[in-house]
Design an enzyme around this catalytic site. Sequence first.
Site, PDB file in Angstrom:
ATOM      1  N   LYS A   5     -13.022  -9.564  -7.705  1.00 22.93           N
ATOM      2  CA  LYS A   5     -12.633 -10.736  -6.925  1.00 22.93           C
ATOM      3  C   LYS A   5     -13.245 -10.700  -5.534  1.00 22.93           C
ATOM      4  O   LYS A   5     -13.393 -11.736  -4.895  1.00 22.93           O
ATOM      5  CB  LYS A   5     -11.101 -10.804  -6.807  1.00 22.93           C
ATOM      6  CG  LYS A   5     -10.383 -11.038  -8.123  1.00 22.93           C
ATOM      7  CD  LYS A   5      -8.879 -11.066  -7.913  1.00 22.93           C
ATOM      8  CE  LYS A   5      -8.151 -11.261  -9.233  1.00 22.93           C
ATOM      9  NZ  LYS A   5      -6.676 -11.285  -9.038  1.00 22.93           N
ATOM     10  N   ARG A   6     -13.588  -9.505  -5.069  1.00 24.28           N
ATOM     11  CA  ARG A   6     -14.169  -9.349  -3.726  1.00 24.28           C
ATOM     12  C   ARG A   6     -15.684  -9.519  -3.724  1.00 24.28           C
ATOM     13  O   ARG A   6     -16.303  -9.544  -2.668  1.00 24.28           O
ATOM     14  CB  ARG A   6     -13.785  -7.988  -3.152  1.00 24.28           C
ATOM     15  CG  ARG A   6     -12.298  -7.865  -2.833  1.00 24.28           C
ATOM     16  CD  ARG A   6     -11.951  -6.497  -2.285  1.00 24.28           C
ATOM     17  NE  ARG A   6     -12.062  -5.475  -3.308  1.00 24.28           N
ATOM     18  CZ  ARG A   6     -11.114  -5.198  -4.198  1.00 24.28           C
ATOM     19  NH1 ARG A   6     -10.000  -5.877  -4.180  1.00 24.28           N
ATOM     20  NH2 ARG A   6     -11.278  -4.236  -5.088  1.00 24.28           N
TER      21      ARG A   6
END
Length: 504
Positions: free
Chosen positions: A271-272
């Site tokens: 997600k990063r």
Amino acid sequence: MSSTPDTRTTTAAGADIRVRFCPSPTGLPHVGLIRTVLFNWAFARHNGGKLVFRIEDTDAARDSEESYHQLLEALRWLKIDWDEGVEVGGPHEPYRQSQRHDLYRDVLEKLVAAGTVYESYSTAAEIDARNEAAGRAKQLGYDNFDRTLTEEQKAAFRAEGREPAWRLKVPDEDLTYDDLIRGEVTFPAGSFPDFVLVRAGGVPLYPFVNPVDDALMGITHVIRGEDLMPSTARQLALYGALVDAGVTTFIPRFAHMPLVLGEVGNKKLSKRDPKADLFLQREKGFIHEGLLNYLSLLGWSIGPDRDIFSLEELIESFDIVDVNPNPARFDQKKAESINGDHIRMLQPADFASRLVPYLLAAGVVDEPMTAAQQEMLQAAAPLVQERMQLLGDAPGLLGFLFTSDITYAEDALATLPANAGEVLVASVGALELVPETEFTTAAVQSALSAALIEGLELKPRIAFGPLRVALSGRRISPPLFESMELLGKAETLRRLGALVAHRS
């Protein structure tokens, strides 16, 4: 023992299909989340069913209203609509988990009455101690000790001031279901112990409220990521209890989509990772048609050797059973290439209008745009539509047409040939002979070709490269002769002369 899917599993098809998108409002929307809602949406639209959009917001420490509104913004930008849920309402309101606690209490009472849950007073320390005494590994966790507590034992715990948690009586049998993507899956009896549905103090947990919401909302098909597959066993056990308690009449079908991997290695796309950030992709210049087309290819295909299709074609062809169970890899270059294909499919006026936010953000045009800026954009947009992959390229490609203050990029100056001065001077001489009223693309091309290609016997790259730098300050620009027509004779000559002066 049972090794076949539960006969109470739904047979819903067509318009009876109900799917859901139920994110937690934590952080920015990411492409994996969007792939999930896309497949649910496409499946519902293909079958004439319904998509329910609800919010799982019971984690007060992590959930935020900002994230909730970003989810709404994301779906609205992508033009993914829903039939029931937050913002649109429906027969199963409320659609935010934090507002449904009374419903959860009612369901718990029905499970208690049906005898499928029981009070549990064991602490973590007591469970560990019992496991150690029995020679069992602590990792095995709860030992179903409280299943057989007598009323006297329960009363004694209450007298100590303990409050009970509520655990589900997990059936002592194999749990089998037919995954729409992966085929038949069986969880052997004893794979997991009785688990907590509601904590001491009455706090309902996710393994309880998620299936309960699905049951109360009549969800027939649960389409979600492969990473959630291990929780299916517990959900099947709970669903059996919900049917027995009269909360629902069926067990939904499950489909677990493949993981989306990053571009390198075999790890799930983080997600990063910037590539996972939906809004960053939009900022770069993805249009919703292109991004959804690419995301649909992460595990699914419309046909052999075909990557480009419209959303209407996606809906017409999509079936969840055609999704490949193998992991899919996110490829940024392929995503951008597909986006470029969709940009070229836009109508010219639509394309031009979609460039405006990017030109505004870069300060290239005014807000509101002047009449002259609007006229220039309508004329210039078709020149770049065929060569643009991302709308975010617009300021760099078109910015020079909206300003007279040209800054020369270092890499552009580095490409100038040794005879650039001679080329520029010859070009000025040739263009000065073209009447201002006849300063058209064809006339400009004819004059420059005669002077540079024929007169100086230069190759086109050597002849026209310095002119491109003079006009735009960049190595890459819209078609050269068309750009000169848009700028007009006086401004074109001024810019050619300015580069001569800059070099000297």
